[in-house]
Design an enzyme around this catalytic site. Structure first.
Site, PDB file in Angstrom:
ATOM      1  CE  LYS A  76      23.279  32.705   5.544  1.00 54.92           C
ATOM      2  NZ  LYS A  76      24.171  33.039   4.790  1.00 54.92           N
ATOM      3  CB  SER A 151      25.452  36.339   6.827  1.00 54.99           C
ATOM      4  OG  SER A 151      25.498  35.521   5.727  1.00 54.99           O
ATOM      5  CB  SER A 175      28.470  34.527   4.710  1.00 53.03           C
ATOM      6  OG  SER A 175      28.178  36.131   5.014  1.00 53.03           O
TER       7      SER A 175
END
Lengths: 485, 477
Positions: A76, A151, A175
């Site tokens: 990420k 997210s 997330s």
């Protein structure tokens, strides 16, 4: 069909030298390019990846290899990396390259992983749909008109589309778990303090926790074992070792008490979601687990409590992005105050600004007691609810989200309805507990449904173990969105 | 109307740890700009603070020394504000629960001793420096100082005059140096002070509105800034106005304070507990260990020096004010096996002026306590005179060897040969008949002149007392 193989299967092929890490890496780089429409990646490092793949092949040739040697992964874009820029999905950091690697990045590299690239995400991890990213929204591979969740949307979409075998994510209010649910993956949010936050750009420090997004519980165990553990650079890190992969997977479901909170099975949840969760519970029950009713009476306070504490911490954490030392600096500024105001006005997106405003407000003189302090008290109450529930059960279960993946654009105009996506997940962050989402079905339109398992503090074993036992019986985790098989 | 001033001080004591309070970067002063600031100090995205335990132990040592309470659990908080030399946009400090609460220092005043209460002492990180010169209208930022550990010591508004404020500051300065937690260097900013000053009619119970004075970095400036501020506030009130609550900057060149920011412009710092740092825990065991290693405190040292070394109160006070100086003194007395008053004179006289001249601290003195003790020994056993001793001291200072080597190599030994002295005395008696007559006539003072002549003739190597006696004997016969 290398991209359909699990981490374990890839490891076997690599170790038997049936495939080289370089071939594997090229294969996934090709897939990332081929499916670039998903917009799952912000940066791809072909050169660096191939170089580390060559190194991995050398180790493999010498039989010096571990669980992950030569296996490509993605991070990420919230984890700092020396080789690639770290944008956090923001214009503010679009040109930022960190001079150091995050502990998680370093550990996975030490384990032999080949970092292929950095995945798209909601700006500063603030969002539940990956629509707040400065680099554009990510499409859900199951239905490209849908969001992948957020997210960690880029990580989820890329693993689901088999563009990468596994990816890292972070979870502040859901997330990792919510995108895992939306994309049919196994997503683990470890206990707070399990995975080092050093080098993970902070959103809400007391809630943030890194973890893996993988296709199965087994893969999750392998990734968690490699990325977690005590780190002296993170003062909130816990000085206890991560169990071995076998310890994480080996669980006898007989006698395991699964607690069903009445609050998680109410009418706000889609019937398809509830149906699949109940079916999954039946399977677990058949294998010896006991179902018990529990209550988390204050869970409704979770969202308001979370949306005080997380923005409060974020408003302070994001103060360092001031245009002075790194990140976006406005060209318009004539004075110091201008420099701050213009750099931040230009560099941050709308959702980030909204949360900074909320956070600044709740910490302000005269409002602190009524909001921040009150929220801290509620946080304690929510945490106590879990402690009480765990007197009656070993693992708490329920739907990860009230619905399956929604349409792109559907909730962007209504922040509160967006926030409600995390209604079952964010209380877990408030309590610092471990939690896992695993795929338990598809809804009528073929979208994945996730079930959430919540464990006692530091008990990831029961979660990964339960999910693994379930996955030995079922094949939801092996389903692949058609166009990506 | 008779006015009374009320003063409270906030002192930033820079703790002399090797590394910073939350990172491993060095705290050494004077390095090139931004060479001693690591990722944590410059607030890079993703970095996290890790507590430097040494700073905590120093804070606890201070707390015990002022008889304060050490909180077993204290909390770091973020003080949020934007400034270019504050890299994270917040300062990590302590707010609601500081490491030290309560305590006191006793100061001497013309009306006797007074106890000044200390409200609290808390740990925090320093900011960097903004450099406004040399950048042609731009501002340079040096983050070397960012993250340096500070202990902020806050007093109650118990001080009633600029002199008392200075006495308190000096007392605190001595204490932190004795505890070896701060080098006390005010020029380098290791010991900085803000003063809260207000005035009220004498006898009035309620406090007046205060001004906070910043940037006062010497004892002298503290006194002058407060004097100016008291006069200014009284002037405002007597002219029918009222004092406004504000922050004022002292300008030492113009010797005045000027408004920096008013109450309306005061920051809302939005303090909240720092989620990156767990509560700071100090165990009973750690406290016991600190207690057992506690050095002798200045008050006790003063009493002991004065009584066991038969020193004057002035000398004892000067020595006790600097524990290094006191240690030097005691080591020298030990080496000389006594002669404490003589040694105190040497230390506070010749040695101190040599140190001042070259801006050295006592620990940097080229003359060791052992050397000074040995020098005193040679005076005591009449090997050299006090006058020659000053010459030997000069050579010791310049590193020309040990005491006995210098005396031997330069032939400085006193002439103990009575015949040689006797001859020199006879020569002088012959050479200065009129002075000899004066002495014979009872003008005792003139003996000094004759002694001086003998000393001159023997290059100072004769024992002046012996010469004196010999002249008296010879002239009385």
């Amino acid at each position: 069909m290398l991209h359909l193989l699990s981490l374990k299967a890839l490891r076997e092929r690599l170790q038997k030298r049936e495939v080289s890490s370089v071939e594997l890496t090229k294969h996934f780089i090709d897939r990332i390019a081929k499916f670039s429409d998903l917009n799952a990646f912000i940066s791809v490092d072909e050169e660096g990846a191939l170089a580390s793949a060559e190194d991995a092949d050398k180790s493999l040739n010498k039989n010096q290899s571990g669980n992950l040697t030569g296996i490509p992964i993605a991070h990420k874009d919230i984890f700092c990396t020396k080789r690639l820029r770290t944008t956090c999905g923001s214009k503010m950091l679009a040109g930022f390259t960190a001079p150091y690697d995050a502990t998680v990045v370093q550990r996975l590299a030490n384990a032999g992983c080949v970092t292929i690239g950095k995945t798209n995400m909601d700006e500063f991890a603030m969002g539940s749909s990956n629509e707040t990213s400065f680099f554009g929204n990510v499409k859900n591979p199951w239905q490209t008109s849908r969001v992948p969740g957020g997210s960690s949307g880029g990580s989820a979409a890329s693993v689901a589309a088999r563009l990468i075998p596994a990816a890292t994510g972070t979870d502040t209010g859901g997330s990792i778990r919510q995108p895992a649910a939306f994309c049919g993956l196994t997503g683990l949010k470890p206990s707070y303090g399990r995975v080092s936050r050093y080098g993970m750009i902070a959103f809400a420090s007391s809630l943030d926790q890194g973890g893996p997004l993988t296709r199965s519980a087994e893969d999750s165990a392998i990734m968690f074992n490699a990325m977690g553990g005590f780190d002296p650079k993170d003062s909130t890190s816990i000085e206890r070792p991560i169990p071995s992969v076998n310890e994480l997977l080996d669980l006898d479901l007989r006698g395991l008490r699964l607690g069903l909170p009445t609050e998680f099975f109410d009418s706000s949840v889609d019937t398809a979601v509830l149906g699949s969760v109940r079916e999954a519970l039946q399977i677990l029950e058949k294998r010896g687990a006991q179902l018990v009713d529990v209550s988390l009476p204050n869970s409704a306070a979770g969202i308001p409590c979370y949306y005080v504490i997380a923005p409060a911490e974020a408003s302070s954490n994001l103060s360092r992005f001031d245009g002075v030392r790194f990140g976006h600096r406005s060209e318009q500024a004539d004075s110091l105050l201008d420099l701050y105001e213009c750099s931040r006005a230009e560099g941050f997106g709308e959702e980030v600004k909204r949360r900074i405003l909320i956070g600044t407000y709740v910490l302000s003189a005269g409002y602190y007691d009524a909001y921040y302090l009150k929220a801290q008290k509620i946080r304690r109450v929510i945490s106590d609810d879990f402690t009480k529930a765990f007197e009656k059960c070993d693992v708490i279960v329920g739907p990860t989200t009230p619905s399956t993946a929604f349409k792109i654009g559907e909730k962007t105009q209504d922040p509160v309805s967006m926030y409600l996506n995390d209604i079952f997940t964010n209380t877990v962050n408030l309590a610092g507990l471990p939690s896992l989402s695993m795929p338990v079905g598809l809804d009528g339109s073929g979208l994945p449904i996730g079930m959430q398992l919540i464990g006692r503090f530091m008990d990831e074993t029961s979660l990964i173990g339960t999910a693994h036992q379930f996955q030995l019986e079922t094949d939801w985790h092996e389903r692949c969105p058609e166009d990506f098989a | 109307m008779e006015w009374e001033c009320v003063i409270g001080l906030e002192v930033h004591v820079q703790l002399k740890t090797k590394s910073k309070i939350f990172s491993g970067a060095s705290t050494a002063f004077g390095a090139d700009a931004n060479t001693q600031a690591c990722g944590v100090d410059i607030g890079l995205p993703g970095v996290l603070p890790v507590m430097n335990r040494e700073a905590v132990l120093m804070a606890a040592r201070f707390g015990l020394a002022i008889d304060g309470a050490i909180n077993e659990l204290s909390v770091f908080a973020r003080k949020n504000y934007f400034y270019p030399d504050l890299p994270k946009g917040y300062q990590i400090s302590q707010f609601e629960i500081p490491v030290v609460e309560g305590g006191q220092l006793e100061i001497e005043t013309p009306n006797g001793p007074r106890t000044i209460r200390i409200t609290r002492a808390h740990l925090e990180e320093d900011a960097g420096k903004s450099l406004h010169e040399d950048f042609h209208g731009l501002t340079g930022i040096d983050l070397n100082r960012a993250g340096t550990p500070l202990l902020e010591v806050v007093s109650e508004p118990d001080l009633r005059s600029p002199e008392e404020a200075v006495a308190y500051l000096k007392k605190l300065h001595t204490l932190v140096r004795t505890l070896k937690i701060c080098d006390g260097n005010m020029q380098e900013g290791s010991f900085r002070c803000d003063a809260n000053v207000s005035v009220r009619p004498k006898g009035e119970a309620q406090l007046g509105t205060r001004a906070e004075l910043k940037n006062i970095n010497s004892f002298r400036f503290v006194e002058r800034a407060i004097y100016f501020e008291i006069d200014r506030q009284i002037g405002v009130i007597e002219d029918g106005g009222s004092v406004v609550q504000e922050t004022r900057l002292y300008d030492p060149d113009k010797d005045l304070t000027r408004s920096m920011r008013g109450k309306e412009e005061a920051h809302d710092y939005r303090y909240f507990p720092d989620p990156d740092l767990p509560p700071l825990v100090i165990t009973k065991k750690e406290l016991d260990a600190i207690r057992s290693e506690m050095p002798e405190l200045p008050d006790a040292k003063l009493t002991r020096l004065a009584s066991s070394y038969e020193l004057s109160n002035d000398d004892a006070t000067l020595l006790a004010a600097d524990s290094d100086l006191a240690d030097f003194f005691e080591a020298a007395v030990k080496a000389a096996n006594g002669e404490s008053r003589l040694i105190a004179n040497w230390i506070l006289g010749d040695l101190s002026s040599a140190l001042n001249r070259e801006s050295l601290s006592i620990s940097e003195s080229p003359v060791s306590p052992e050397m000074l003790g040995q020098l005193i020994n040679r005076i005591k056993d009449n090997t050299i005179s006090g006058k020659i001793a000053k010459q030997v001291f000069g050579d010791l200072w310049h590193g020309k060897g040990q005491v006995d080597d210098i005396i031997r190599d330069q032939g400085l030994t006193q002439i103990t040969d009575t015949d040689a002295i006797s001859k020199a005395v006879d020569d002088v008696i012959t050479a200065f008949p009129s002075q000899v007559d004066q002495v014979r006539a009872g003008e005792e003072k003139v003996i000094g002149f004759l002694v001086g002549q003998v000393m001159k003739a023997t290059s100072g190597k004769a024992n002046p007392q012996a010469v004196n006696n010999l002249i008296k004997t010879k002239l009385s016969s």
